[in-house]
Design an enzyme around this catalytic site. Structure first.
Site, short mmCIF file in Angstrom:
data_model
loop_
_atom_site.label_atom_id
_atom_site.label_comp_id
_atom_site.label_asym_id
_atom_site.label_seq_id
_atom_site.Cartn_x
_atom_site.Cartn_y
_atom_site.Cartn_z
N ALA A 9 0.79 -1.23 0.00
CA ALA A 9 0.00 0.00 0.00
C ALA A 9 0.83 1.28 0.00
O ALA A 9 0.29 2.36 -0.26
CB ALA A 9 -0.93 -0.01 1.22
N SER A 10 2.13 1.18 0.27
CA SER A 10 2.94 2.41 0.35
C SER A 10 3.57 2.79 -0.97
O SER A 10 4.26 3.82 -1.06
CB SER A 10 4.06 2.24 1.39
OG SER A 10 3.52 1.81 2.61
N VAL A 13 1.77 2.74 -6.89
CA VAL A 13 0.39 2.34 -7.18
C VAL A 13 -0.41 2.29 -5.88
O VAL A 13 -1.54 2.78 -5.80
CB VAL A 13 0.35 0.93 -7.85
CG1 VAL A 13 -1.09 0.46 -8.02
CG2 VAL A 13 1.09 0.94 -9.19
N GLY A 14 0.21 1.71 -4.83
CA GLY A 14 -0.52 1.44 -3.58
C GLY A 14 -1.12 2.69 -2.95
O GLY A 14 -2.27 2.64 -2.48
N ASN A 93 9.67 -10.23 -8.27
CA ASN A 93 8.30 -10.19 -7.76
C ASN A 93 7.67 -11.56 -7.49
O ASN A 93 6.70 -11.66 -6.73
CB ASN A 93 7.41 -9.39 -8.72
CG ASN A 93 7.79 -7.92 -8.72
OD1 ASN A 93 8.55 -7.48 -7.85
ND2 ASN A 93 7.30 -7.17 -9.67
N ILE A 116 -2.13 -7.28 -9.00
CA ILE A 116 -1.75 -6.13 -9.83
C ILE A 116 -0.27 -6.23 -10.22
O ILE A 116 0.13 -5.84 -11.31
CB ILE A 116 -2.02 -4.81 -9.07
CG1 ILE A 116 -3.53 -4.61 -8.90
CG2 ILE A 116 -1.39 -3.62 -9.78
CD1 ILE A 116 -3.93 -3.43 -8.02
N SER A 117 0.56 -6.77 -9.32
CA SER A 117 2.01 -6.82 -9.55
C SER A 117 2.33 -7.52 -10.87
O SER A 117 1.65 -8.46 -11.27
CB SER A 117 2.70 -7.58 -8.42
OG SER A 117 2.23 -7.15 -7.18
N ASN A 118 3.40 -7.07 -11.48
CA ASN A 118 3.84 -7.64 -12.76
C ASN A 118 5.00 -8.61 -12.60
O ASN A 118 5.76 -8.46 -11.65
CB ASN A 118 4.26 -6.50 -13.70
CG ASN A 118 3.10 -5.96 -14.48
OD1 ASN A 118 2.29 -6.73 -14.99
ND2 ASN A 118 3.03 -4.65 -14.61
N ASP A 149 -5.35 -1.96 -19.36
CA ASP A 149 -5.32 -2.10 -20.82
C ASP A 149 -6.64 -1.64 -21.44
O ASP A 149 -6.66 -1.02 -22.50
CB ASP A 149 -5.05 -3.57 -21.21
CG ASP A 149 -3.72 -4.04 -20.65
OD1 ASP A 149 -2.75 -3.25 -20.68
OD2 ASP A 149 -3.64 -5.18 -20.16
N HIS A 187 -1.25 -9.62 -20.23
CA HIS A 187 -0.93 -8.25 -19.84
C HIS A 187 0.55 -7.93 -20.05
O HIS A 187 1.26 -7.54 -19.13
CB HIS A 187 -1.34 -7.99 -18.37
CG HIS A 187 -0.99 -6.62 -17.91
ND1 HIS A 187 -1.58 -5.49 -18.44
CD2 HIS A 187 -0.11 -6.18 -16.99
CE1 HIS A 187 -1.05 -4.43 -17.86
NE2 HIS A 187 -0.16 -4.80 -16.98
P1 NAI Z 1 6.72 0.72 -5.95
O1 NAI Z 1 8.13 0.24 -5.85
O2 NAI Z 1 6.46 2.18 -5.94
O3 NAI Z 1 5.85 0.07 -4.78
C1 NAI Z 1 5.91 -1.26 -4.45
C2 NAI Z 1 5.60 -1.38 -2.97
O4 NAI Z 1 5.62 -2.77 -2.64
C3 NAI Z 1 6.63 -0.68 -2.07
O5 NAI Z 1 5.95 0.19 -1.18
C4 NAI Z 1 7.30 -1.82 -1.34
O6 NAI Z 1 7.70 -1.49 -0.03
C5 NAI Z 1 6.19 -2.86 -1.35
N1 NAI Z 1 6.65 -4.22 -1.10
C6 NAI Z 1 7.74 -4.85 -1.57
N2 NAI Z 1 7.83 -6.09 -1.06
C7 NAI Z 1 6.75 -6.25 -0.26
C8 NAI Z 1 6.27 -7.31 0.55
N3 NAI Z 1 6.92 -8.48 0.64
N4 NAI Z 1 5.13 -7.12 1.24
C9 NAI Z 1 4.46 -5.95 1.16
N5 NAI Z 1 4.86 -4.92 0.41
C10 NAI Z 1 5.99 -5.07 -0.29
O7 NAI Z 1 6.08 0.05 -7.27
P2 NAI Z 1 4.72 0.48 -8.02
O8 NAI Z 1 5.02 1.49 -9.05
O9 NAI Z 1 3.71 0.77 -6.98
O10 NAI Z 1 4.35 -0.88 -8.78
C11 NAI Z 1 3.92 -2.00 -8.04
C12 NAI Z 1 3.69 -3.19 -8.95
O11 NAI Z 1 2.54 -2.95 -9.80
C13 NAI Z 1 4.87 -3.48 -9.89
O12 NAI Z 1 5.06 -4.87 -9.97
C14 NAI Z 1 4.35 -2.96 -11.22
O13 NAI Z 1 4.98 -3.59 -12.32
C15 NAI Z 1 2.89 -3.31 -11.12
N6 NAI Z 1 2.03 -2.60 -12.07
C16 NAI Z 1 1.02 -3.31 -12.64
C17 NAI Z 1 0.19 -2.75 -13.56
C18 NAI Z 1 -0.93 -3.53 -14.14
O14 NAI Z 1 -1.54 -3.06 -15.11
N7 NAI Z 1 -1.30 -4.70 -13.61
C19 NAI Z 1 0.39 -1.35 -14.01
C20 NAI Z 1 1.42 -0.66 -13.27
C21 NAI Z 1 2.23 -1.27 -12.35
#
Ligand code: NAI
Length: 341
Positions: A9-10, A13-14, A93, A116-118, A149, A187
Site C-alpha cells: 500500500a505504500s 500504485v498502492g 516479484n 496487480i504486480s507484474n 489495458d 498483460h
Molecule cells: P513501488 O516500488 O512504488 O511500490 C511497491 C511497494 O511494494 C513498495 O511500497 C514496497 O515497499 C512494497 N513491497 C515490496 N515487497 C513487499 C512485501 N513483501 N510485502 C508488502 N509490500 C511489499 O512500485 P509500483 O510502481 O507501486 O508498482 C507496483 C507493482 O505494480 C509493480 O510490480 C508494477 O509492475 C505493477 N504494475 C502493474 C500494472 C498492471 O496493469 N497490472 C500497471 C502498473 C504497475
C-alpha cells in the site's frame, strides 16, 4: 460491508489506490499493509471523512491486516524501469507474491485476490499454484488485474478517431468506450489483444487501426520512458485498479456492473465458460487468458466467451501470437512453484 486489504500500500500504485478505495462507499474497513511506511499512510487516510475505517499495518502485522478481509489487492513489488520488460521483473516479484498469497491462504482463505504486480501473466499462475498447494484454491477468487489495458484502449481509440476525422472523434465519449472496445489475452506487449467490438470504428480508423493496436500493447512503455527511471504507471494504474475493485465490490450487492466487458486474467479450467474458451484451452493447452468476466458475490461466476466467436482474421492472428508468448509466461510461473519443494 466489506473489509479490503491492500498489500504493497505504500508504493507508487498502492498510495493512490488506497486513497481511491478510501473514497469508496462499498468499503467498511481498509487495511493497508507494506514492509515500509504503511502505518503513517493509514493514519493520513484515516483523517478523511468517509465512513470506512482505515488502518495501516507494519511489516510484522500481516495477519491482522488480512483477518476477515474479503477482497485483497496486491500491488506489492518492483516496477519496470527503462530497459526492463515486465518479464524481467519476474525474479524479484515472484517470491514477494508467493509469500503474500501464502499469507492470504492462511489468514483470509475466502478472500478474492486481485493481482496487480507484474508480470501478471506469470504471477497469477504463481498465486493459483500456491493456493492449490495449500489446498485453498477457489477458481473464481483469483483475478489478474488487466483493466489498465481497457482504460488505455478506451482513451486511445478516441485519440485515433480524432486524428482520422475530428468530427467522428468529437462524437465519442471516452468514459463509455468500453461499450465499443474490450481487451483480452494477457498483460504484456503482444499478449495484449484489443478487440474493437463496434466494427464500424475499425473501418473508420482505417490505417490508424494498426497504430491503435500497437499503442494499446505498448502504452506502458510511454510512461516508463517519460518517467525517466522513476518507475511505471502508478496513477492510471490506481484508477484502473480501483475501478476494477469497485466492480468486485458492487457485485457483493448484486449491483449491475458499470463497465461492460470488464476482463481479468484468469485460470480457465474450473470456471464456467463457453465452448470457444474450452476449445482455446484444448487447442493450445493454455490454462490462463484474460476474458470478460461475470461477477457474483465478489467472485467470478462465469467467463463470457462470446467475444471469441466473431473474431476477424487480424484478431485471430493477434490471438495466435499472444498464445505463443503466454505459454512461456504461464509455464514460468507454474514452474516457480511446482519445481520448489
Ligand atoms: P513501488 O516500488 O512504488 O511500490 C511497491 C511497494 O511494494 C513498495 O511500497 C514496497 O515497499 C512494497 N513491497 C515490496 N515487497 C513487499 C512485501 N513483501 N510485502 C508488502 N509490500 C511489499 O512500485 P509500483 O510502481 O507501486 O508498482 C507496483 C507493482 O505494480 C509493480 O510490480 C508494477 O509492475 C505493477 N504494475 C502493474 C500494472 C498492471 O496493469 N497490472 C500497471 C502498473 C504497475
Amino acid at each position: 460491508m466489506v473489509k479490503v486489504a491492500i498489500l504493497g500500500a505504500s508504493g507508487g500504485v498502492g498510495q493512490p489506490l488506497s486513497l481511491l478505495l478510501k473514497l469508496s462507499p462499498y468499503v467498511s474497513e481498509l487495511a493497508l499493509y507494506d514492509i515500509r511506511a504503511a502505518e503513517g499512510i493509514g493514519k493520513d487516510l484515516s483523517h478523511i471523512n468517509t465512513n470506512s475505517n482505515c488502518v495501516g499495518y507494519d511489516k510484522d502485522s500481516i495477519e491482522s491486516s488480512l483477518t476477515n478481509a474479503q477482497v485483497v489487492l496486491i500491488p506489492a513489488g518492483v516496477p519496470r524501469k527503462p530497459g526492463l520488460t515486465r518479464d524481467d521483473l519476474f525474479k524479484m516479484n515472484a517470491g514477494i507474491v508467493k509469500s503474500l498469497v501464502t499469507a492470504v491462504g492462511n489468514f483470509a482463505p475466502n478472500a478474492r485476490i486481485l493481482v496487480i504486480s507484474n508480470p501478471v501473466n506469470s504471477l497469477v499462475p504463481i498465486a493459483v499454484e500456491t493456493l492449490k498447494k495449500m489446498g485453498k484454491f477457489k477458481p473464481g477468487n483469483v483475478m489478474g488485474v488487466t483493466n489498465l489495458d481497457l482504460v488505455r484502449a478506451e482513451t486511445f481509440l478516441v485519440d485515433y478517431l480524432m486524428l482520422k476525422d475530428p468530427k467522428v472523434g468529437q462524437e465519442q465519449d471516452k468514459t463509455t468506450m468500453h461499450k465499443k472496445v474490450t481487451v483480452i489475452g494477457g498483460h504484456s506487449g503482444e499478449t495484449i489483444i484489443p478487440i474493437i467490438t463496434d466494427k464500424s470504428l475499425v473501418f473508420q480508423l482505417d490505417r490508424q487501426y494498426e497504430h491503435f493496436i500497437h499503442r494499446v500493447q505498448f502504452g506502458g512503455d510511454e510512461i516508463v520512458k517519460a518517467k525517466q527511471g522513476a518507475g511505471s504507471a502508478t496513477l492510471s494504474m490506481a484508477f484502473a485498479g480501483a475501478k476494477f475493485a469497485e466492480e468486485v465490490l458492487r457485485s457483493f450487492h448484486n449491483e449491475k456492473p458499470e463497465t461492460e466487458s470488464l476482463s481479468a486474467f484468469v485460470y480457465l479450467p474450473g470456471l464456467k465458460n463457453g465452448k470457444r474458451a474450452q476449445q482455446l484451452v484444448a487447442d493450445n493447452s493454455i490454462e490462463y487468458f484474460s476474458l470478460p468476466i461475470v461477477l457474483q458475490n465478489g467472485s467470478i461466476a462465469s467467463i463470457d466467451t462470446s467475444i471469441l466467436e466473431n473474431l476477424s482474421p487480424r484478431e485471430e492472428q493477434l490471438v495466435d501470437t499472444a498464445v505463443k508468448e503466454l505459454h512461456k509466461n504461464i509455464q514460468k510461473g507454474k514452474s516457480f512453484i511446482l519445481d520448489s519443494s
